[in-house]
Design an enzyme around this catalytic site. Structure first.
Site, short mmCIF file in Angstrom:
data_model
loop_
_atom_site.label_atom_id
_atom_site.label_comp_id
_atom_site.label_asym_id
_atom_site.label_seq_id
_atom_site.Cartn_x
_atom_site.Cartn_y
_atom_site.Cartn_z
N ASP A 1 0.85 -1.18 0.00
CA ASP A 1 0.00 0.00 0.00
C ASP A 1 0.89 1.24 0.00
O ASP A 1 2.10 1.15 0.28
CB ASP A 1 -0.89 -0.02 1.24
CG ASP A 1 -1.96 1.04 1.21
OD1 ASP A 1 -2.36 1.46 0.11
OD2 ASP A 1 -2.40 1.48 2.29
N ASP B 1 -0.28 5.03 1.06
CA ASP B 1 -0.53 5.92 2.20
C ASP B 1 -0.49 5.13 3.51
O ASP B 1 -1.17 4.11 3.65
CB ASP B 1 -1.88 6.61 2.04
CG ASP B 1 -1.89 7.59 0.89
OD1 ASP B 1 -1.15 8.58 0.95
OD2 ASP B 1 -2.63 7.36 -0.09
#
Length: 276
Positions: A12, A14
């Site tokens: 991922d 963020d």
């Protein structure tokens, strides 16, 4: 502890690599390590606003040298899914360049006249006119697709309504729920694995959310690693009936071990995993 040999990674963005427009310590070193060792990897994001080229430039400003071909967005996953479902399909698209570019490059045709699909993505400028048109087209038979379920999008000024919130509005008006391609749908991970040409048995997923990254990684058969540098803490883990394979403080704990089967880098991390 898993005995699996992890030779490729999905991560991922963020909360894992960046936070508040700054690189998280260790992120640049881990990316460089993957590149130096030719380890296949993709950076995943549910945000469909930007093209991979835009995101690559944004990350470059934060000190993360990630080429656009190493970025996989919910917009790309959605366009890939639709092209596979119905080649040369037509779609009415509500979104920004990240989504419209992906739809175009997948060979789909954007139209407002009797489209096969209504595709809803992220935008900072949702208009009532576009939403009303989407409602009418869905009521007339168009299939409803959304890039991601996120109800809010973080900004420096505070959270903004996002795809999930607008999808709920359209669903209420049409009595139709969208098919959501982005996380937590494992479909996004499967399309990423296909792009990399790797198998789930040899791939790890790094994320900061139990309700999207960990559950979808688990359902896609990946080795799941939860970092505590983003939205989740140890108390958050206890809310769920499933567990990640590993819990670490941040991606800095994976530097020097990313091409091997993941190992805890400290007694503190090991204790956290045993507790989880």
């Amino acid at each position: 502890m898993s005995d699996r040999k992890i030779t490729s990674w999905l991560t991922d963005m963020d909360g894992v690599l960046i936070r508040e427009d700054k690189a998280i310590p260790g992120a640049a070193e881990l990316i460089k390590q993957w590149q130096d060792t030719d380890t296949p990897f993709l950076v995943l994001t549910n945000n469909s606003t930007y093209t991979p080229r835009d995101l690559s430039a944004r990350l470059q400003h934060m000190g993360l040298k990630i080429p656009e071909e190493r970025i996989w967005t919910s917009a790309l996953a959605t366009a890939t899914f639709l092209a596979d479902q119905k080649p040369n399909a037509t779609a009415y698209v509500v979104g920004e360049a990240g989504l419209t570019t992906a739809i175009h490059e997948a060979g789909l045709i954007m139209t407002e006249t009797n489209p096969d699909y209504v595709v809803l993505g992220e935008t900072r400028s949702y208009s009532f006119e576009a939403i009303a048109k989407a409602v009418r087209l869905i009521n007339n038979g168009a299939r409803f697709i959304a890039t991601n379920p996120d109800a809010t999008s973080p900004t420096l000024e505070g959270p903004l309504p996002a795809t999930g919130a607008v999808a709920a509005l359209i669903s209420k008006a049409t009595n139709r729920s969208p098919y959501i391609v982005g996380k937590p749908n494992p479909m996004m991970f499967r399309s990423a694995l296909n792009k990399l040409g790797v198998h789930s048995d040899d791939t790890g997923m790094i994320g900061d959310r139990m309700d999207t990254d960990v559950i979808s990684g688990m359902e896609a058969g990946l080795h799941t690693v939860l970092v505590l540098s983003g939205i989740s803490d140890k108390q958050e883990i206890e809310r769920y009936p499933f567990r990640p394979k590993e819990v670490i403080d941040s991606v800095a704990d994976l530097v020097e071990t990313a091409t091997d089967a993941p190992k805890a880098s400290s007694a503190k991390t090991s204790a956290a995993k045993k507790k989880g």
